[in-house]
Design a protein around this motif. Structure first.
Motif, PDB file in Angstrom:
ATOM      1  N   VAL A 312      29.251 -18.749  44.871  1.00  0.00           N
ATOM      2  CA  VAL A 312      27.800 -18.635  44.727  1.00  0.00           C
ATOM      3  C   VAL A 312      27.443 -17.618  43.646  1.00  0.00           C
ATOM      4  O   VAL A 312      26.547 -17.844  42.817  1.00  0.00           O
ATOM      5  CB  VAL A 312      27.161 -18.243  46.077  1.00  0.00           C
ATOM      6  CG1 VAL A 312      25.702 -17.846  45.899  1.00  0.00           C
ATOM      7  CG2 VAL A 312      27.275 -19.395  47.071  1.00  0.00           C
ATOM      8  N   ILE A 313      28.161 -16.501  43.621  1.00  0.00           N
ATOM      9  CA  ILE A 313      27.911 -15.474  42.600  1.00  0.00           C
ATOM     10  C   ILE A 313      28.186 -16.028  41.207  1.00  0.00           C
ATOM     11  O   ILE A 313      27.404 -15.825  40.268  1.00  0.00           O
ATOM     12  CB  ILE A 313      28.779 -14.228  42.874  1.00  0.00           C
ATOM     13  CG1 ILE A 313      28.291 -13.516  44.146  1.00  0.00           C
ATOM     14  CG2 ILE A 313      28.742 -13.264  41.685  1.00  0.00           C
ATOM     15  CD1 ILE A 313      29.190 -12.395  44.602  1.00  0.00           C
ATOM     16  N   ASP A 314      29.286 -16.736  41.057  1.00  0.00           N
ATOM     17  CA  ASP A 314      29.641 -17.290  39.746  1.00  0.00           C
ATOM     18  C   ASP A 314      28.663 -18.370  39.296  1.00  0.00           C
ATOM     19  O   ASP A 314      28.333 -18.469  38.110  1.00  0.00           O
ATOM     20  CB  ASP A 314      31.056 -17.875  39.783  1.00  0.00           C
ATOM     21  CG  ASP A 314      32.127 -16.797  39.921  1.00  0.00           C
ATOM     22  OD1 ASP A 314      31.802 -15.613  39.690  1.00  0.00           O
ATOM     23  OD2 ASP A 314      33.271 -17.137  40.280  1.00  0.00           O
ATOM     24  N   LEU A 315      28.204 -19.181  40.237  1.00  0.00           N
ATOM     25  CA  LEU A 315      27.338 -20.296  39.886  1.00  0.00           C
ATOM     26  C   LEU A 315      25.914 -19.866  39.557  1.00  0.00           C
ATOM     27  O   LEU A 315      25.306 -20.341  38.593  1.00  0.00           O
ATOM     28  CB  LEU A 315      27.307 -21.322  41.024  1.00  0.00           C
ATOM     29  CG  LEU A 315      28.563 -22.194  41.188  1.00  0.00           C
ATOM     30  CD1 LEU A 315      28.477 -22.979  42.484  1.00  0.00           C
ATOM     31  CD2 LEU A 315      28.700 -23.150  40.006  1.00  0.00           C
ATOM     32  N   PHE A 316      25.365 -18.948  40.363  1.00  0.00           N
ATOM     33  CA  PHE A 316      23.947 -18.616  40.225  1.00  0.00           C
ATOM     34  C   PHE A 316      23.699 -17.296  39.507  1.00  0.00           C
ATOM     35  O   PHE A 316      22.588 -17.037  39.065  1.00  0.00           O
ATOM     36  CB  PHE A 316      23.275 -18.609  41.602  1.00  0.00           C
ATOM     37  CG  PHE A 316      23.188 -19.972  42.229  1.00  0.00           C
ATOM     38  CD1 PHE A 316      22.164 -20.831  41.892  1.00  0.00           C
ATOM     39  CD2 PHE A 316      24.144 -20.404  43.128  1.00  0.00           C
ATOM     40  CE1 PHE A 316      22.082 -22.093  42.453  1.00  0.00           C
ATOM     41  CE2 PHE A 316      24.075 -21.663  43.702  1.00  0.00           C
ATOM     42  CZ  PHE A 316      23.038 -22.515  43.355  1.00  0.00           C
ATOM     43  N   ASN A 317      24.728 -16.427  39.444  1.00  0.00           N
ATOM     44  CA  ASN A 317      24.630 -15.191  38.671  1.00  0.00           C
ATOM     45  C   ASN A 317      23.403 -14.366  39.060  1.00  0.00           C
ATOM     46  O   ASN A 317      22.686 -13.836  38.201  1.00  0.00           O
ATOM     47  CB  ASN A 317      24.590 -15.520  37.171  1.00  0.00           C
ATOM     48  CG  ASN A 317      24.914 -14.322  36.302  1.00  0.00           C
ATOM     49  OD1 ASN A 317      25.626 -13.422  36.729  1.00  0.00           O
ATOM     50  ND2 ASN A 317      24.385 -14.292  35.105  1.00  0.00           N
ATOM     51  N   THR A 318      23.145 -14.274  40.363  1.00  0.00           N
ATOM     52  CA  THR A 318      22.011 -13.504  40.852  1.00  0.00           C
ATOM     53  C   THR A 318      22.392 -12.030  41.002  1.00  0.00           C
ATOM     54  O   THR A 318      23.566 -11.702  41.148  1.00  0.00           O
ATOM     55  CB  THR A 318      21.536 -14.038  42.216  1.00  0.00           C
ATOM     56  OG1 THR A 318      22.642 -14.009  43.136  1.00  0.00           O
ATOM     57  CG2 THR A 318      21.018 -15.456  42.094  1.00  0.00           C
ATOM     58  N   PRO A 319      21.410 -11.132  40.992  1.00  0.00           N
ATOM     59  CA  PRO A 319      21.717  -9.704  41.150  1.00  0.00           C
ATOM     60  C   PRO A 319      22.097  -9.311  42.572  1.00  0.00           C
ATOM     61  O   PRO A 319      22.582  -8.198  42.792  1.00  0.00           O
ATOM     62  CB  PRO A 319      20.424  -9.016  40.717  1.00  0.00           C
ATOM     63  CG  PRO A 319      19.361 -10.026  40.954  1.00  0.00           C
ATOM     64  CD  PRO A 319      19.981 -11.362  40.679  1.00  0.00           C
ATOM     65  N   ALA A 320      21.868 -10.205  43.532  1.00  0.00           N
ATOM     66  CA  ALA A 320      22.203  -9.884  44.920  1.00  0.00           C
ATOM     67  C   ALA A 320      22.508 -11.147  45.709  1.00  0.00           C
ATOM     68  O   ALA A 320      21.932 -12.206  45.454  1.00  0.00           O
ATOM     69  CB  ALA A 320      21.048  -9.129  45.588  1.00  0.00           C
ATOM     70  N   VAL A 321      23.435 -11.009  46.653  1.00  0.00           N
ATOM     71  CA  VAL A 321      23.724 -12.069  47.614  1.00  0.00           C
ATOM     72  C   VAL A 321      23.684 -11.446  49.000  1.00  0.00           C
ATOM     73  O   VAL A 321      24.340 -10.427  49.256  1.00  0.00           O
ATOM     74  CB  VAL A 321      25.110 -12.713  47.379  1.00  0.00           C
ATOM     75  CG1 VAL A 321      25.419 -13.726  48.480  1.00  0.00           C
ATOM     76  CG2 VAL A 321      25.165 -13.394  46.028  1.00  0.00           C
TER      77      VAL A 321
END
Length: 384
Positions: A312-321
């Protein structure tokens, strides 16, 4: 001038008014009570237009005036907040073991007397009966207009785009027109939505997510699923079918993630090991008491869950999960292990700029947050 041109021209002021009203509601939802001056500053909308929008929303019972306060210039002003006295909404959570029902104002604050829980019945009709009875009970505690009901389910497909529930893991409601059946009985507007997306919307109401324009939320309770907020809006994708992680298999595993990386999976494996059925709460209690035989089960769960979080981090590159699950919330050490494993698996650049948090969202809050979001969205188009 053609009739079409006349009708289009007359529709523009109404459209702009509704856009402004939506912007006011979104601001109050995100930042809490505001004065008209605050709303003008935050939204960039002119003071006269804000005054008109506020007046319309007060008349509609969606926002309310609070006590007079003194502003920085010493002049008296009024704060406006989402309605709590004039209007209420109801949230229902349907789970494999338990169901929750709670009513609140538009502030989404739940009090003990306006919330209840019951064991999930064996039949669909019994479930409808229980929900109807408990919804009527919680709304009777506060004499205010009921705007509607939101029901969250661990569904694979977004129920808002499919009338019949697609939830193979919960046969009780699978293939049923739950929203229509409840609406018919309650005589209220009923929406049904996925639990993961509702939890994501609930997380948006709290810090640090409240201050973020984009973040991802992973629900690792009953079935692994996610929600993503991008640019301040929940991303639904085509037909609302986003975030169904549970059926994925990682590292050549024959079992899907929902059977290896969730609270439900942990409880199942702990029960198998103990030779007796245990709830997730009972399994966590045994883990906390020092039962080392559960450590291996937790490690397997974290290995699989960390792969999903890293993806999810790699795909969406959001600042937080934000990751929601009782096992993660049970011990800071467990959350620390998950974070370190995610760090090893995710791309360096993405992970360096992303924080992984244990979500602190109460499940009964999720449908209320989802109903509020739907109510605000229905008020008018997005203000760009």
């Amino acid at each position: 001038m053609s009739k079409h041109h006349d009708s289009t021209a007359s529709a523009v002021p109404t459209l702009l008014r509704r856009m402004n009203e939506r912007r006011v509601l979104e601001t109050l939802m995100r930042f809490g009570p505001q004065s008209r001056a605050d709303l003008t500053r935050v939204t960039g909308i002119s003071a006269p237009t804000i005054s008109k929008a506020v007046a319309m929303l007060v008349e509609a019972g969606l926002i309310e005036e609070q006590d007079v306060h003194e502003n920085k210039t010493g002049r008296p002003g009024r704060l406006y907040s989402l309605a709590t006295a004039a209007s209420q909404m109801v949230g229902v959570v349907i789970g494999p073991k338990h169901c929750h029902v709670a009513a609140s104002g538009l502030d989404c604050k739940i009090t003990e007397e306006r919330a209840t829980r019951f064991d999930t019945p064996d039949t669909y009709n019994e479930l409808l009966d229980e929900i109807v009875e408990n919804v009527r009970k919680v709304v009777a505690m506060h004499k205010a207009r009921v705007l509607g009901v939101c029901v969250t389910v661990p569904s694979v497909v977004d129920p808002q785009t499919h009338p019949k529930i697609d939830a193979p893991a919960l046969p009780l409601i699978h293939g049923r027109p739950l929203g229509a059946d409840l609406s018919k009985r309650l005589k209220l507007r009923v929406i049904v939505t996925r639990q993961s997306q509702a939890l994501c919307l609930a997380q948006r109401l709290a810090e640090p997510a409240r201050s973020l324009d984009s973040f991802a939320f992973i629900d690792a309770s009953d079935s692994l699923a996610m929600g993503v907020v991008i640019g301040g809006q929940l991303y639904r994708g085509q037909q609302g079918n986003t975030g169904a992680l549970g059926r994925l298999r990682l590292n050549g595993s024959e079992r899907p993630l929902e059977e290896t990386a969730t609270d439900a999976a942990f409880a199942h494996e702990a029960s198998e090991q103990a030779g007796q059925e245990m709830s997730i709460e009972q399994a966590i209690d045994r883990m906390r008491s020092g039962d080392e035989s559960l450590n291996e089960i937790v490690d397997v769960m974290l290995d699989n869950l960390s792969g999903a979080v890293a993806a999810v981090i790699d795909l969406f590159n959001t600042p937080a999960v934000f990751v929601h699950g009782q096992v993660l919330e049970s011990d800071e050490e467990v959350m620390g292990k998950l974070t370190s494993r995610v760090r090893r698996m995710a791309l360096g650049d993405s992970m360096d700029k992303c924080r992984v948090y244990a979500a602190a969202v109460a499940l009964p809050l999720a449908p209320l947050a989802a109903f509020l979001s739907d109510l605000v969205s229905a008020q008018g188009p997005l203000f760009l």
